[in-house]
Motif scaffolding. Sequence first.
Motif, PDB file in Angstrom:
ATOM      1  N   VAL A  11       0.878  -1.170   0.000  1.00  0.00           N
ATOM      2  CA  VAL A  11       0.000   0.000   0.000  1.00  0.00           C
ATOM      3  C   VAL A  11       0.916   1.220   0.000  1.00  0.00           C
ATOM      4  O   VAL A  11       1.714   1.386   0.924  1.00  0.00           O
ATOM      5  CB  VAL A  11      -0.919   0.016   1.230  1.00  0.00           C
ATOM      6  CG1 VAL A  11      -1.894   1.185   1.152  1.00  0.00           C
ATOM      7  CG2 VAL A  11      -1.664  -1.306   1.362  1.00  0.00           C
ATOM      8  N   PHE A  12       0.826   2.061  -1.023  1.00  0.00           N
ATOM      9  CA  PHE A  12       1.849   3.101  -1.162  1.00  0.00           C
ATOM     10  C   PHE A  12       1.274   4.416  -1.662  1.00  0.00           C
ATOM     11  O   PHE A  12       0.149   4.491  -2.172  1.00  0.00           O
ATOM     12  CB  PHE A  12       2.962   2.618  -2.090  1.00  0.00           C
ATOM     13  CG  PHE A  12       2.656   2.752  -3.560  1.00  0.00           C
ATOM     14  CD1 PHE A  12       3.313   3.700  -4.342  1.00  0.00           C
ATOM     15  CD2 PHE A  12       1.715   1.925  -4.173  1.00  0.00           C
ATOM     16  CE1 PHE A  12       3.046   3.820  -5.693  1.00  0.00           C
ATOM     17  CE2 PHE A  12       1.444   2.039  -5.523  1.00  0.00           C
ATOM     18  CZ  PHE A  12       2.118   2.990  -6.286  1.00  0.00           C
ATOM     19  N   ASP A  13       2.080   5.462  -1.511  1.00  0.00           N
ATOM     20  CA  ASP A  13       1.733   6.779  -2.019  1.00  0.00           C
ATOM     21  C   ASP A  13       3.020   7.513  -2.377  1.00  0.00           C
ATOM     22  O   ASP A  13       4.053   7.324  -1.726  1.00  0.00           O
ATOM     23  CB  ASP A  13       0.946   7.584  -0.985  1.00  0.00           C
ATOM     24  CG  ASP A  13       0.453   8.908  -1.553  1.00  0.00           C
ATOM     25  OD1 ASP A  13      -0.405   8.871  -2.451  1.00  0.00           O
ATOM     26  OD2 ASP A  13       0.918   9.964  -1.104  1.00  0.00           O
ATOM     27  N   LEU A  14       2.941   8.349  -3.402  1.00  0.00           N
ATOM     28  CA  LEU A  14       4.096   9.134  -3.850  1.00  0.00           C
ATOM     29  C   LEU A  14       3.812  10.617  -3.695  1.00  0.00           C
ATOM     30  O   LEU A  14       2.681  11.061  -3.868  1.00  0.00           O
ATOM     31  CB  LEU A  14       4.399   8.862  -5.326  1.00  0.00           C
ATOM     32  CG  LEU A  14       4.648   7.424  -5.775  1.00  0.00           C
ATOM     33  CD1 LEU A  14       4.863   7.405  -7.288  1.00  0.00           C
ATOM     34  CD2 LEU A  14       5.839   6.823  -5.062  1.00  0.00           C
ATOM     35  N   GLU A  15       4.855  11.368  -3.374  1.00  0.00           N
ATOM     36  CA  GLU A  15       4.835  12.810  -3.559  1.00  0.00           C
ATOM     37  C   GLU A  15       5.847  13.108  -4.659  1.00  0.00           C
ATOM     38  O   GLU A  15       6.920  12.492  -4.720  1.00  0.00           O
ATOM     39  CB  GLU A  15       5.210  13.565  -2.282  1.00  0.00           C
ATOM     40  CG  GLU A  15       4.251  13.321  -1.115  1.00  0.00           C
ATOM     41  CD  GLU A  15       2.836  13.791  -1.376  1.00  0.00           C
ATOM     42  OE1 GLU A  15       2.619  14.582  -2.323  1.00  0.00           O
ATOM     43  OE2 GLU A  15       1.933  13.359  -0.652  1.00  0.00           O
ATOM     44  N   THR A  16       5.496  14.034  -5.544  1.00  0.00           N
ATOM     45  CA  THR A  16       6.313  14.278  -6.718  1.00  0.00           C
ATOM     46  C   THR A  16       6.466  15.779  -6.960  1.00  0.00           C
ATOM     47  O   THR A  16       5.779  16.595  -6.356  1.00  0.00           O
ATOM     48  CB  THR A  16       5.673  13.633  -7.962  1.00  0.00           C
ATOM     49  OG1 THR A  16       4.412  14.256  -8.217  1.00  0.00           O
ATOM     50  CG2 THR A  16       5.467  12.142  -7.748  1.00  0.00           C
ATOM     51  N   THR A  17       7.360  16.120  -7.892  1.00  0.00           N
ATOM     52  CA  THR A  17       7.558  17.527  -8.231  1.00  0.00           C
ATOM     53  C   THR A  17       6.412  18.078  -9.061  1.00  0.00           C
ATOM     54  O   THR A  17       6.341  19.287  -9.311  1.00  0.00           O
ATOM     55  CB  THR A  17       8.867  17.715  -9.015  1.00  0.00           C
ATOM     56  OG1 THR A  17       8.813  16.914 -10.212  1.00  0.00           O
ATOM     57  CG2 THR A  17      10.072  17.299  -8.185  1.00  0.00           C
ATOM     58  N   GLY A  18       5.513  17.238  -9.513  1.00  0.00           N
ATOM     59  CA  GLY A  18       4.372  17.654 -10.325  1.00  0.00           C
ATOM     60  C   GLY A  18       3.643  16.437 -10.849  1.00  0.00           C
ATOM     61  O   GLY A  18       3.891  15.302 -10.413  1.00  0.00           O
ATOM     62  N   LEU A  19       2.741  16.656 -11.802  1.00  0.00           N
ATOM     63  CA  LEU A  19       1.875  15.586 -12.286  1.00  0.00           C
ATOM     64  C   LEU A  19       2.237  15.091 -13.684  1.00  0.00           C
ATOM     65  O   LEU A  19       1.530  14.258 -14.244  1.00  0.00           O
ATOM     66  CB  LEU A  19       0.415  16.072 -12.293  1.00  0.00           C
ATOM     67  CG  LEU A  19      -0.124  16.543 -10.938  1.00  0.00           C
ATOM     68  CD1 LEU A  19      -1.563  17.026 -11.093  1.00  0.00           C
ATOM     69  CD2 LEU A  19      -0.052  15.430  -9.904  1.00  0.00           C
ATOM     70  N   ASP A  20       3.332  15.579 -14.219  1.00  0.00           N
ATOM     71  CA  ASP A  20       3.775  15.184 -15.555  1.00  0.00           C
ATOM     72  C   ASP A  20       4.596  13.902 -15.449  1.00  0.00           C
ATOM     73  O   ASP A  20       5.695  13.903 -14.894  1.00  0.00           O
ATOM     74  CB  ASP A  20       4.603  16.317 -16.168  1.00  0.00           C
ATOM     75  CG  ASP A  20       4.938  16.079 -17.637  1.00  0.00           C
ATOM     76  OD1 ASP A  20       5.168  14.923 -18.017  1.00  0.00           O
ATOM     77  OD2 ASP A  20       4.977  17.059 -18.397  1.00  0.00           O
ATOM     78  N   LEU A  21       4.073  12.818 -16.018  1.00  0.00           N
ATOM     79  CA  LEU A  21       4.750  11.528 -15.902  1.00  0.00           C
ATOM     80  C   LEU A  21       6.113  11.521 -16.581  1.00  0.00           C
ATOM     81  O   LEU A  21       6.995  10.752 -16.201  1.00  0.00           O
ATOM     82  CB  LEU A  21       3.873  10.423 -16.504  1.00  0.00           C
ATOM     83  CG  LEU A  21       2.546  10.142 -15.803  1.00  0.00           C
ATOM     84  CD1 LEU A  21       1.748   9.106 -16.586  1.00  0.00           C
ATOM     85  CD2 LEU A  21       2.775   9.657 -14.370  1.00  0.00           C
ATOM     86  N   VAL A  22       6.286  12.373 -17.567  1.00  0.00           N
ATOM     87  CA  VAL A  22       7.542  12.397 -18.315  1.00  0.00           C
ATOM     88  C   VAL A  22       8.589  13.246 -17.613  1.00  0.00           C
ATOM     89  O   VAL A  22       9.742  12.838 -17.450  1.00  0.00           O
ATOM     90  CB  VAL A  22       7.306  12.905 -19.749  1.00  0.00           C
ATOM     91  CG1 VAL A  22       8.640  13.046 -20.492  1.00  0.00           C
ATOM     92  CG2 VAL A  22       6.369  11.970 -20.502  1.00  0.00           C
ATOM     93  N   ASN A  23       8.202  14.436 -17.188  1.00  0.00           N
ATOM     94  CA  ASN A  23       9.189  15.409 -16.708  1.00  0.00           C
ATOM     95  C   ASN A  23       9.304  15.528 -15.194  1.00  0.00           C
ATOM     96  O   ASN A  23      10.316  16.024 -14.693  1.00  0.00           O
ATOM     97  CB  ASN A  23       8.872  16.792 -17.297  1.00  0.00           C
ATOM     98  CG  ASN A  23       8.994  16.798 -18.805  1.00  0.00           C
ATOM     99  OD1 ASN A  23      10.015  16.410 -19.348  1.00  0.00           O
ATOM    100  ND2 ASN A  23       7.945  17.232 -19.486  1.00  0.00           N
ATOM    101  N   ASP A  24       8.289  15.138 -14.460  1.00  0.00           N
ATOM    102  CA  ASP A  24       8.355  15.273 -13.004  1.00  0.00           C
ATOM    103  C   ASP A  24       8.960  14.039 -12.355  1.00  0.00           C
ATOM    104  O   ASP A  24       9.051  12.972 -12.968  1.00  0.00           O
ATOM    105  CB  ASP A  24       6.958  15.570 -12.444  1.00  0.00           C
ATOM    106  CG  ASP A  24       6.542  17.013 -12.699  1.00  0.00           C
ATOM    107  OD1 ASP A  24       7.346  17.903 -12.386  1.00  0.00           O
ATOM    108  OD2 ASP A  24       5.442  17.252 -13.212  1.00  0.00           O
TER     109      ASP A  24
END
Length: 283
Positions: A11-24
């Motif tokens: 069971v997991f969750d991510l925090e990312t620099t944004g929502l762009d699968l290519v660039n974030d």
Amino acid sequence: MKLNLTKPLVVFDLETTGLDLVNDRIIQISYIKVYPDGKEERENIFVNPEKEIPSFVAELTGISNDDVKDAPTFKELSGKLNATFSGCDFAGFNSNHFDVPMLAEAFLRAGVDFDFSKCRLIDAQTIFHKMERRNLAAAYKFYCGRKMEEDFEAHRADQDTEATYRVLQGELDMYNPETQEEEERRLPNDMNTLNEFSKLNDNVDFSGRIVWQNVVDAEGNEVKDADGNPQRIEVFNFGKYKGQPVAYVLQRDPGYYNWIMTSDFTLNTKQILTRIKLQGFNR
């Protein structure tokens, strides 16, 4: 209820620099690995994205560039994560639309061909939306206490309009600030408030090709207007100019406007793009 597992579930969750699968990129990954015997392993890992975390993401997540500057990169973590996740199923909230694709991209960039096609992917948000319907009939039953078929004919615009009016009245009754004890469930009977509350996003156009973004200064601080409200500017939400101010792009690359106007974009998007372009001429 205890999960009925035949193999481990992550069971997991991510925090990312944004929502762009290519660039974030991923900046935090947290997971609970649940074994069939009920044993649980928890891990929370900061990840160096090898790029700046945008100020709005730092504000939203509470994760700053300083928090991740000494953290391992995903590539450095990929071997351990691959070993930990191998043979597991995965679960999350909206995970099938975002977290799993983002994790898959991160593995591939790290040179790890993690095969998610062999995993069962459970999305709690999808279950929620399918089990707790969010259509007009469900709203009518919840707020008005009756089934729509008891009061109206199905699939008639005039009937649906009447039902919607009654639902709105029922919502305002239920969330009346004078009777609602929970502060976060209070909704004033005020059209300005209802308008803001009804917004799902910061779209400028209906399709979300252009969005509002708060203006920040060189130090990353929000710029306020004379009334103390954040200044906002229209930015592109797709393509090579994603995140860049529309007016600036149109001035620097006039051909981009022509490309959009002759391509398969909505008329609403083209209308708004033209309005922004004309505003630039009038400044």
